[in-house]
Motif scaffolding. Structure first.
Motif, PDB file in Angstrom:
ATOM      1  N   THR A  84     -20.052  25.647 -72.706  1.00 32.39           N
ATOM      2  CA  THR A  84     -19.403  26.612 -72.020  1.00 32.39           C
ATOM      3  C   THR A  84     -20.350  27.349 -71.296  1.00 32.39           C
ATOM      4  OG1 THR A  84     -17.875  27.231 -73.863  1.00 32.39           O
ATOM      5  CG2 THR A  84     -18.145  29.089 -72.076  1.00 32.39           C
ATOM      6  N   TRP A  85     -21.713  27.634 -71.667  1.00 33.91           N
ATOM      7  CA  TRP A  85     -22.763  28.251 -71.063  1.00 33.91           C
ATOM      8  C   TRP A  85     -22.891  27.415 -69.892  1.00 33.91           C
ATOM      9  CZ3 TRP A  85     -27.976  26.575 -70.329  1.00 33.91           C
ATOM     10  CH2 TRP A  85     -28.552  27.603 -69.656  1.00 33.91           C
TER      11      TRP A  85
ATOM     12  N   ILE B 203     -16.681  20.037 -74.719  1.00 31.35           N
ATOM     13  CA  ILE B 203     -15.742  20.738 -75.382  1.00 31.35           C
ATOM     14  C   ILE B 203     -14.938  19.789 -76.322  1.00 31.35           C
ATOM     15  CG2 ILE B 203     -13.559  22.161 -75.038  1.00 31.35           C
ATOM     16  CD1 ILE B 203     -14.849  23.404 -72.398  1.00 31.35           C
ATOM     17  N   GLY B 204     -14.582  18.780 -75.876  1.00 31.49           N
ATOM     18  CA  GLY B 204     -13.712  17.681 -76.683  1.00 31.49           C
ATOM     19  C   GLY B 204     -14.607  17.337 -77.983  1.00 31.49           C
ATOM     20  N   GLY B 205     -15.850  17.120 -77.721  1.00 35.89           N
ATOM     21  CA  GLY B 205     -16.680  16.656 -78.954  1.00 35.89           C
ATOM     22  C   GLY B 205     -16.643  17.464 -79.915  1.00 35.89           C
ATOM     23  N   SER B 206     -17.090  18.883 -79.353  1.00 35.32           N
ATOM     24  CA  SER B 206     -17.360  20.165 -80.049  1.00 35.32           C
ATOM     25  C   SER B 206     -16.125  20.551 -81.057  1.00 35.32           C
ATOM     26  CB  SER B 206     -17.798  21.348 -79.234  1.00 35.32           C
ATOM     27  OG  SER B 206     -18.717  21.028 -78.568  1.00 35.32           O
TER      28      SER B 206
ATOM     29  N   ALA C 203     -22.644  23.076 -86.270  1.00 31.91           N
ATOM     30  CA  ALA C 203     -22.849  22.141 -84.906  1.00 31.91           C
ATOM     31  C   ALA C 203     -21.699  22.305 -83.780  1.00 31.91           C
ATOM     32  CB  ALA C 203     -23.174  20.799 -85.314  1.00 31.91           C
ATOM     33  N   GLY C 204     -20.471  22.116 -84.148  1.00 34.16           N
ATOM     34  CA  GLY C 204     -19.409  22.296 -83.166  1.00 34.16           C
ATOM     35  C   GLY C 204     -19.353  23.500 -82.399  1.00 34.16           C
ATOM     36  N   VAL C 205     -19.570  24.480 -83.079  1.00 31.60           N
ATOM     37  CA  VAL C 205     -19.562  25.871 -82.500  1.00 31.60           C
ATOM     38  C   VAL C 205     -20.591  25.899 -81.561  1.00 31.60           C
ATOM     39  CG1 VAL C 205     -19.756  28.298 -83.057  1.00 31.60           C
ATOM     40  CG2 VAL C 205     -18.262  26.850 -84.221  1.00 31.60           C
ATOM     41  N   VAL C 206     -21.904  25.586 -82.045  1.00 32.84           N
ATOM     42  CA  VAL C 206     -23.350  25.659 -81.388  1.00 32.84           C
ATOM     43  C   VAL C 206     -22.834  24.798 -80.043  1.00 32.84           C
ATOM     44  CG1 VAL C 206     -25.537  25.001 -81.071  1.00 32.84           C
ATOM     45  CG2 VAL C 206     -24.768  26.437 -82.961  1.00 32.84           C
ATOM     46  N   GLY C 207     -22.148  23.597 -80.104  1.00 33.07           N
ATOM     47  CA  GLY C 207     -21.896  22.596 -78.916  1.00 33.07           C
ATOM     48  C   GLY C 207     -21.044  23.336 -77.946  1.00 33.07           C
TER      49      GLY C 207
END
Length: 98
Positions: free
Chosen positions: A54-55, A9-12, A45-49
């Protein structure tokens, strides 16, 4: 065997923030490189990550089973203090089934 690491989450959120800075805050002409496009790609890329992280964490739910043991009702001796036992069971989705 070493387990694979993920961005998390932090990297995203970091990718989304850097992408927003490139897309909206900077007005620099680099020549062949369009920083607006780079910003949008980083935000995507951040949103996809973030969605994948989360999934992934949702699929690793933990259930807690709490059992309390007490003295039987109707005994003349005072019951001992309740012993609380917590058991953690990790439930994982079988990724091969999808």
């Amino acid at each position: 065997m070493k387990e694979a690491t993920t961005v998390g989450i932090g990297g995203s959120i970091f990718l989304i923030a850097v992408g927003a800075i490139f897309a909206f805050a900077l007005d620099v002409n680099v020549g062949w490189l369009d920083l607006d496009v780079v910003g949008w790609v980083l935000m995507l890329a951040g949103v996809v990550g973030l969605i994948l992280t989360t999934w992934w964490w949702q699929s690793r739910r933990r259930t807690t089973v709490v059992r309390e043991t007490r003295a039987p009702y109707g005994t003349t001796a005072p019951p001992p203090p309740a012993a609380r036992v917590e058991e953690y069971h990790e439930v994982r989705r079988d990724d091969r089934a999808y």
